[in-house]
Design a protein around this motif. Sequence first.
Motif, PDB file in Angstrom:
ATOM      1  N   ASP A   6       4.069  -1.621  -5.074  1.00 47.60           N
ATOM      2  CA  ASP A   6       5.463  -1.308  -4.752  1.00 47.60           C
ATOM      3  C   ASP A   6       5.539   0.077  -4.112  1.00 47.60           C
ATOM      4  N   VAL A   7       6.231   0.156  -2.976  1.00 47.64           N
ATOM      5  CA  VAL A   7       6.373   1.411  -2.237  1.00 47.64           C
ATOM      6  C   VAL A   7       7.855   1.719  -2.092  1.00 47.64           C
ATOM      7  N   GLU A   8       8.301   2.846  -2.644  1.00 50.64           N
ATOM      8  CA  GLU A   8       9.698   3.273  -2.551  1.00 50.64           C
ATOM      9  C   GLU A   8       9.964   3.884  -1.174  1.00 50.64           C
ATOM     10  N   PRO A   9      11.227   3.831  -0.710  1.00 43.53           N
ATOM     11  CA  PRO A   9      11.570   4.545   0.527  1.00 43.53           C
ATOM     12  C   PRO A   9      11.222   6.023   0.399  1.00 43.53           C
ATOM     13  N   GLY A  10      10.636   6.580   1.445  1.00 42.14           N
ATOM     14  CA  GLY A  10      10.210   7.973   1.410  1.00 42.14           C
ATOM     15  C   GLY A  10       8.828   8.183   0.834  1.00 42.14           C
ATOM     16  N   GLN A  11       8.127   7.088   0.512  1.00 39.05           N
ATOM     17  CA  GLN A  11       6.759   7.188   0.008  1.00 39.05           C
ATOM     18  C   GLN A  11       5.764   6.644   1.028  1.00 39.05           C
TER      19      GLN A  11
ATOM     20  N   GLY B 157      -5.752 -15.367  -5.289  1.00 39.88           N
ATOM     21  CA  GLY B 157      -6.006 -16.060  -4.032  1.00 39.88           C
ATOM     22  C   GLY B 157      -4.850 -15.993  -3.069  1.00 39.88           C
ATOM     23  N   GLN B 158      -3.672 -15.552  -3.535  1.00 34.17           N
ATOM     24  CA  GLN B 158      -2.505 -15.394  -2.677  1.00 34.17           C
ATOM     25  C   GLN B 158      -1.631 -14.270  -3.222  1.00 34.17           C
ATOM     26  N   CYS B 159      -0.773 -13.733  -2.355  1.00 32.77           N
ATOM     27  CA  CYS B 159       0.001 -12.555  -2.729  1.00 32.77           C
ATOM     28  C   CYS B 159       0.945 -12.835  -3.897  1.00 32.77           C
ATOM     29  N   ALA B 160       1.526 -14.025  -3.940  1.00 29.44           N
ATOM     30  CA  ALA B 160       2.504 -14.343  -4.971  1.00 29.44           C
ATOM     31  C   ALA B 160       1.921 -14.229  -6.380  1.00 29.44           C
ATOM     32  N   ASP B 161       0.627 -14.461  -6.510  1.00 23.97           N
ATOM     33  CA  ASP B 161      -0.017 -14.418  -7.831  1.00 23.97           C
ATOM     34  C   ASP B 161      -0.792 -13.127  -8.067  1.00 23.97           C
TER      35      ASP B 161
ATOM     36  N   PRO C 140      18.129   2.551  -3.165  1.00 25.06           N
ATOM     37  CA  PRO C 140      17.349   1.625  -2.353  1.00 25.06           C
ATOM     38  C   PRO C 140      16.262   0.936  -3.164  1.00 25.06           C
ATOM     39  N   ALA C 141      15.982  -0.292  -2.812  1.00 28.79           N
ATOM     40  CA  ALA C 141      14.962  -1.064  -3.522  1.00 28.79           C
ATOM     41  C   ALA C 141      13.575  -0.745  -2.968  1.00 28.79           C
ATOM     42  N   ALA C 142      12.574  -0.841  -3.828  1.00 33.66           N
ATOM     43  CA  ALA C 142      11.190  -0.653  -3.387  1.00 33.66           C
ATOM     44  C   ALA C 142      10.724  -1.874  -2.595  1.00 33.66           C
ATOM     45  N   GLU C 143       9.794  -1.654  -1.697  1.00 30.15           N
ATOM     46  CA  GLU C 143       9.201  -2.752  -0.929  1.00 30.15           C
ATOM     47  C   GLU C 143       7.864  -3.136  -1.558  1.00 30.15           C
ATOM     48  N   THR C 144       7.675  -4.416  -1.770  1.00 31.22           N
ATOM     49  CA  THR C 144       6.399  -4.904  -2.281  1.00 31.22           C
ATOM     50  C   THR C 144       5.449  -5.137  -1.112  1.00 31.22           C
ATOM     51  N   VAL C 145       4.347  -4.425  -1.118  1.00 35.11           N
ATOM     52  CA  VAL C 145       3.339  -4.551  -0.071  1.00 35.11           C
ATOM     53  C   VAL C 145       2.150  -5.314  -0.639  1.00 35.11           C
TER      54      VAL C 145
ATOM     55  N   ALA D  33      -2.403  -4.660   5.044  1.00 30.91           N
ATOM     56  CA  ALA D  33      -1.143  -4.494   4.321  1.00 30.91           C
ATOM     57  C   ALA D  33      -0.150  -5.469   4.944  1.00 30.91           C
ATOM     58  N   VAL D  34       0.405  -6.351   4.113  1.00 29.81           N
ATOM     59  CA  VAL D  34       1.247  -7.448   4.591  1.00 29.81           C
ATOM     60  C   VAL D  34       2.533  -7.480   3.772  1.00 29.81           C
ATOM     61  N   THR D  35       3.645  -7.883   4.402  1.00 31.10           N
ATOM     62  CA  THR D  35       4.881  -8.063   3.653  1.00 31.10           C
ATOM     63  C   THR D  35       4.778  -9.336   2.820  1.00 31.10           C
ATOM     64  N   VAL D  36       5.707  -9.506   1.879  1.00 28.51           N
ATOM     65  CA  VAL D  36       5.698 -10.710   1.045  1.00 28.51           C
ATOM     66  C   VAL D  36       5.978 -11.963   1.868  1.00 28.51           C
ATOM     67  N   HIS D  37       6.499 -11.781   3.085  1.00 31.64           N
ATOM     68  CA  HIS D  37       6.772 -12.926   3.963  1.00 31.64           C
ATOM     69  C   HIS D  37       5.609 -13.209   4.916  1.00 31.64           C
ATOM     70  N   GLY D  38       4.525 -12.439   4.789  1.00 31.43           N
ATOM     71  CA  GLY D  38       3.335 -12.721   5.587  1.00 31.43           C
ATOM     72  C   GLY D  38       3.209 -11.932   6.866  1.00 31.43           C
ATOM     73  N   ARG D  39       4.128 -11.007   7.149  1.00 26.87           N
ATOM     74  CA  ARG D  39       4.027 -10.212   8.381  1.00 26.87           C
ATOM     75  C   ARG D  39       3.079  -9.035   8.156  1.00 26.87           C
ATOM     76  N   GLU D  40       2.123  -8.900   9.055  1.00 27.47           N
ATOM     77  CA  GLU D  40       1.167  -7.797   8.919  1.00 27.47           C
ATOM     78  C   GLU D  40       1.833  -6.485   9.275  1.00 27.47           C
ATOM     79  N   ILE D  41       1.613  -5.466   8.421  1.00 27.80           N
ATOM     80  CA  ILE D  41       2.164  -4.137   8.651  1.00 27.80           C
ATOM     81  C   ILE D  41       1.134  -3.244   9.334  1.00 27.80           C
ATOM     82  N   VAL D  42      -0.042  -3.151   8.734  1.00 29.42           N
ATOM     83  CA  VAL D  42      -1.119  -2.325   9.271  1.00 29.42           C
ATOM     84  C   VAL D  42      -2.419  -2.839   8.690  1.00 29.42           C
ATOM     85  N   ARG D  43      -3.508  -2.547   9.354  1.00 28.70           N
ATOM     86  CA  ARG D  43      -4.816  -2.999   8.875  1.00 28.70           C
ATOM     87  C   ARG D  43      -5.863  -1.921   9.080  1.00 28.70           C
TER      88      ARG D  43
END
Length: 421
Positions: free
Chosen positions: A271-276, A243-247, A338-343, A300-310
Amino acid sequence: MITRQRLAAGVCVLFAALTAGIAFPVAAVAGEPTGGTAPQVDLVLDVSGSMRTADIDGGTRMAAAKQAFNEVLDATPEEVQLGIRTLGANYPGDNQKTGCKDTAQLYPVSTLDRTEAKTQVATLSPTGWTPIGPALLKAADDFTDSASSKRIVLISDGEDTCAPLDPCEVAREIAAKGIGLTIDTLGLVPNTKMRQQLSCIAEATGGTYTSVEHSEELTDKVNQLVDRAADPVVTPVATEGAGQCADAPALKSGLFTDREEFGQQRWYRVDVEPGQELRASVSVAADRAVNPSYGVLLRAVTVHGREIVRGEASGNGRTDVISTGLRYPKADSDEDDPAAETVCLQVTHSFSAAAGVKTTPGMPLELTVDVVDAPSSSSDVASFGLGRGWWLLGLLVLVGFLAGLVWGWVSRWRVAVWRTN
């Protein structure tokens, strides 16, 4: 003015063509095809007394089925092993216990002898009961364990008459065995109860249900299903969104299935690595009667709730499935490690149940996730899906602006000349 209108139309067409690229991303190969010998198909035909009814293109339902079978047998690919099973073909009496055992293998699942199979089909005559449940149980044993894919195509014109053996429960039992058997159902001139039962059977094994009212439709659909058996099989992985991204469950590249109730949101993490580049698509199927006008949204949203693309799509009741997709490339990083980004992927649909329709379980959805190496310039692709088309769009805007200035100067000069004269 005409020049401006044409230029504006060109810009709109370009914008639509470029942005359409994100609505249908390239489908990922989400798993390895199932190995084994030749694919196998078992055609299960209802030969009960009701198949005498003459309401398909002026002929009987049985005549339409025979015609379809003959054409399908001619078109069956060489690599597909095919069999035919009947239900209700032999017992004409009134004893339900006996009638519910009336299922027989008309032609074994094997390399197809078209002449022999056609001869067997020609002998069929509408006779007895409709033991769908018992026929499915027997049909599940018609296949060899080494088959690369197993598919039952059930063709019936009525609901099962052998309660309490519920054919929907039988299909669930078959699915629970984990033998990779898919059941597709076709309803001839269906009523509501039959449609619900056949839909439930197909849904339980990941198959499809189709209503048929014309002989040509029946032939085309059976041919399509037999051809599909020859395709490499990729088994979707069942998952359960949160029901939410954290879970939310963490997903890798693959093909996943889930269910989403009306008014519900489902969340998944990737998880998306830089360059992917993340490519995702979702399809939601209307497996029951729903109200027209609906849509599906994939964000597609960041873990902080910012929308990336839809990605989003809408429908008006003309199709049973609605799909959309998105792409998100992550730029390369100059860091050593570099760390991967969780989308977070959010799936929402706006289907609503028609009056009297059950709302549970939720609507079936299929999610494709693919994480690949990003294009050489990820910022190009991330720009609202326009990719490298930005420079052309910018050029058209500049040309339009300059053309407007020139047209305005010429207009003023012509007015000045007119006043002088």
